[in-house]
Design an enzyme around this catalytic site. Sequence first.
Site, PDB file in Angstrom:
ATOM      1  N   LEU A 183       0.814  -1.207   0.000  1.00  0.00           N
ATOM      2  CA  LEU A 183       0.000   0.000   0.000  1.00  0.00           C
ATOM      3  C   LEU A 183       0.854   1.266   0.000  1.00  0.00           C
ATOM      4  CD1 LEU A 183      -2.730  -1.039   2.595  1.00  0.00           C
ATOM      5  CD2 LEU A 183      -2.700  -1.417   0.114  1.00  0.00           C
TER       6      LEU A 183
ATOM      7  N   HIS B 222      -3.560   4.231  -2.162  1.00  0.00           N
ATOM      8  CA  HIS B 222      -4.443   3.249  -1.534  1.00  0.00           C
ATOM      9  C   HIS B 222      -5.058   3.813  -0.245  1.00  0.00           C
ATOM     10  CE1 HIS B 222      -1.582   0.324  -3.618  1.00  0.00           C
ATOM     11  NE2 HIS B 222      -2.758   0.020  -4.137  1.00  0.00           N
TER      12      HIS B 222
ATOM     13  N   ARG C  82       4.245  -0.501  -8.313  1.00  0.00           N
ATOM     14  CA  ARG C  82       5.342  -0.866  -9.213  1.00  0.00           C
ATOM     15  C   ARG C  82       6.454   0.178  -9.251  1.00  0.00           C
ATOM     16  NH1 ARG C  82       0.941  -3.512 -12.064  1.00  0.00           N
ATOM     17  NH2 ARG C  82       1.497  -5.706 -12.445  1.00  0.00           N
TER      18      ARG C  82
END
Length: 283
Positions: free
Chosen positions: A33, A37, A187
Amino acid sequence: MKIFRTPAELQAYALANKRSGKTTALVPTMGYLHAGHLSLIDIARQKADIVIVSIFVNPIQFGPTEDLDKYPRDFERDSKLCEEHGADAVFAPEPGVMYAPDASTFVEETRLSRPLCGARRPGHFRGVTTVVAKLFNLALPDYAVFGMKDAQQLLVIKRMVRDLNFPVEIIAAPLIREHSGLALSSRNAYLSEDEKERAVVLSRVLDAARPALIEGGIEAIPAVLEAMRHEIEKAGGRIDYVEALDASTLEPPTEKSADLLVALAVYFGKTRLIDNTLVWVKR
């Protein structure tokens, strides 16, 4: 905060909440997270009595050559962040309990999922819609919160909810960026410092595209996209796609299009990043 590992546990919890008259908001994630998020969890907390966060790296939305095995994971950190932001429960199953070995039923949207990431990642959105449908059946949410960074995913989920009559209100949450402008993504952890600096070009070209398209309308699209591609390649990005589509249909824009989704997917090193912006166009 409760932690559930099996579908049966989560569904029993959700049913009990539903029977007691409590509203539920679901935040589906693949974990690792970040602030994006957490902003979804904060929105969910404002909307419902109960907030459930799912943390599940969904194998069926990854292609055979994609990064399933190395996708970043840190459950201890994630669960702590969920608790700090007021989540009531975390659902963190293993793939083996989410999908039977001989599972043969999938949910597939066939129109909005065709272009952009759908064209480059065959089967990706079928995996997304299938897992989200399962999560809706398990968490029984009144609300589900999704971020605008995955704009195509948001549209696909909204269409699935409409077409299959899920009693869920989909809440679109704003895209969150780093101070540099880079869109937050799990990512981003793959990026070297040099790649991260060069990747800032993505937000820069989107920022430049917006006024050019507002002023020039759909006739300006080819020149604007070409300028975007040039700047991205100059920064060392390897382009997967840079496109401008009707924001409602994800079809090529026409004189009737009022809003454009300008979306891109670009590799820096081995890391594929996506970003987008919405643009109102003159007609």
